[in-house]
Design an enzyme around this catalytic site. Structure first.
Site, PDB file in Angstrom:
ATOM      1  N   ILE A  20     120.521 -15.368 -62.036  1.00 57.56           N
ATOM      2  CA  ILE A  20     120.601 -15.977 -63.362  1.00 57.56           C
ATOM      3  C   ILE A  20     121.890 -16.774 -63.404  1.00 57.56           C
ATOM      4  O   ILE A  20     122.974 -16.225 -63.225  1.00 57.56           O
ATOM      5  CB  ILE A  20     120.578 -14.909 -64.470  1.00 57.56           C
ATOM      6  CG1 ILE A  20     119.285 -14.100 -64.398  1.00 57.56           C
ATOM      7  CG2 ILE A  20     120.741 -15.567 -65.844  1.00 57.56           C
ATOM      8  CD1 ILE A  20     119.266 -12.884 -65.309  1.00 57.56           C
ATOM      9  N   HIS A  21     121.775 -18.070 -63.648  1.00 57.66           N
ATOM     10  CA  HIS A  21     122.928 -18.971 -63.604  1.00 57.66           C
ATOM     11  C   HIS A  21     123.376 -19.303 -65.015  1.00 57.66           C
ATOM     12  O   HIS A  21     122.546 -19.570 -65.868  1.00 57.66           O
ATOM     13  CB  HIS A  21     122.534 -20.245 -62.860  1.00 57.66           C
ATOM     14  CG  HIS A  21     123.666 -21.195 -62.664  1.00 57.66           C
ATOM     15  ND1 HIS A  21     124.692 -20.942 -61.788  1.00 57.66           N
ATOM     16  CD2 HIS A  21     123.940 -22.377 -63.244  1.00 57.66           C
ATOM     17  CE1 HIS A  21     125.540 -21.952 -61.826  1.00 57.66           C
ATOM     18  NE2 HIS A  21     125.101 -22.829 -62.707  1.00 57.66           N
ATOM     19  N   PRO A  22     124.630 -19.286 -65.310  1.00 59.04           N
ATOM     20  CA  PRO A  22     125.777 -18.909 -64.501  1.00 59.04           C
ATOM     21  C   PRO A  22     126.259 -17.509 -64.885  1.00 59.04           C
ATOM     22  O   PRO A  22     126.954 -17.346 -65.875  1.00 59.04           O
ATOM     23  CB  PRO A  22     126.807 -19.954 -64.864  1.00 59.04           C
ATOM     24  CG  PRO A  22     126.551 -20.217 -66.337  1.00 59.04           C
ATOM     25  CD  PRO A  22     125.072 -19.963 -66.548  1.00 59.04           C
TER      26      PRO A  22
END
EC number: 1.8.1.9
Length: 179
Positions: free
Chosen positions: A152-154
């Site tokens: 899962i960014h960021p």
């Protein structure tokens, strides 16, 4: 019966543990399992392997499983692979904070499928990151499975699924950019 169960739970959670994690959640689970064995017909025992823990200091440290040293002692240096990285969390970037101490390390068996033996995380949200990966490690996750996990960014936990540099390689473990 509730009074007896409560007393037993209280007793178990206050007893010093020899060689076992001295953590409240561990003691509570051990107490619940004891009560279930005594009064519920269960035969489940407390599993003290891979209990996650975190030290809540200004820069949190979380770990689950074996340390690098424990893995080498148990399996031998030639059978252990350690992946690691220094990273810069988004919240440090925005605030301009020094991130030189933010570090993640995954200790694995070297032979495929490279079972994950331990995870060590130094940085923001270490407790959350460690808790999330503890389930995978408890279930026998491999390095390949972790690498196939979409991060899962960021987020800080994304750094775990991006670990590609092994200590054995001698390459610089400093993360640059989003890749």
């Amino acid at each position: 019966m509730q009074t007896v169960a409560g007393a037993l739970l209280s007793l178990v959670t206050r007893q010093p543990s020899e060689g076992r994690p001295e953590l409240t959640p561990t003691a509570i689970m051990a107490g619940r399992l004891l009560v279930q064995r005594l009064f519920g017909g269960s035969s489940d025992l407390m599993d003290y392997d891979n209990v996650p823990t975190t030290v809540f200091t200004p820069l949190e440290y979380g770990c689950v499983g074996l340390s690098e040293e424990e893995a080498v002692a148990r399996h031998g240096q030639e059978h252990v692979e350690v992946y690691h990285a220094h990273y810069k969390p988004l919240e440090f970037t925005v605030a301009g904070r020094d991130a030189s101490q933010c570090y993640v390390k995954m200790v694995c068996l070297r032979e495929p499928p490279q079972l994950v033996l331990g995870l060590h995380f130094l940085g923001p949200n270490a407790g959350e990151v460690t808790q999330g990966f503890a389930l995978g490690i408890k279930c026998g996750a491999s390095y390949a499975q972790v690498m196939r996990t979409v991060g899962i960014h960021p987020t800080c936990s994304e750094e775990v699924v991006k670990l590609r540099i092994s200590k054995r390689s001698g390459l610089d473990p400093t993360v640059t950019g989003c890749g």
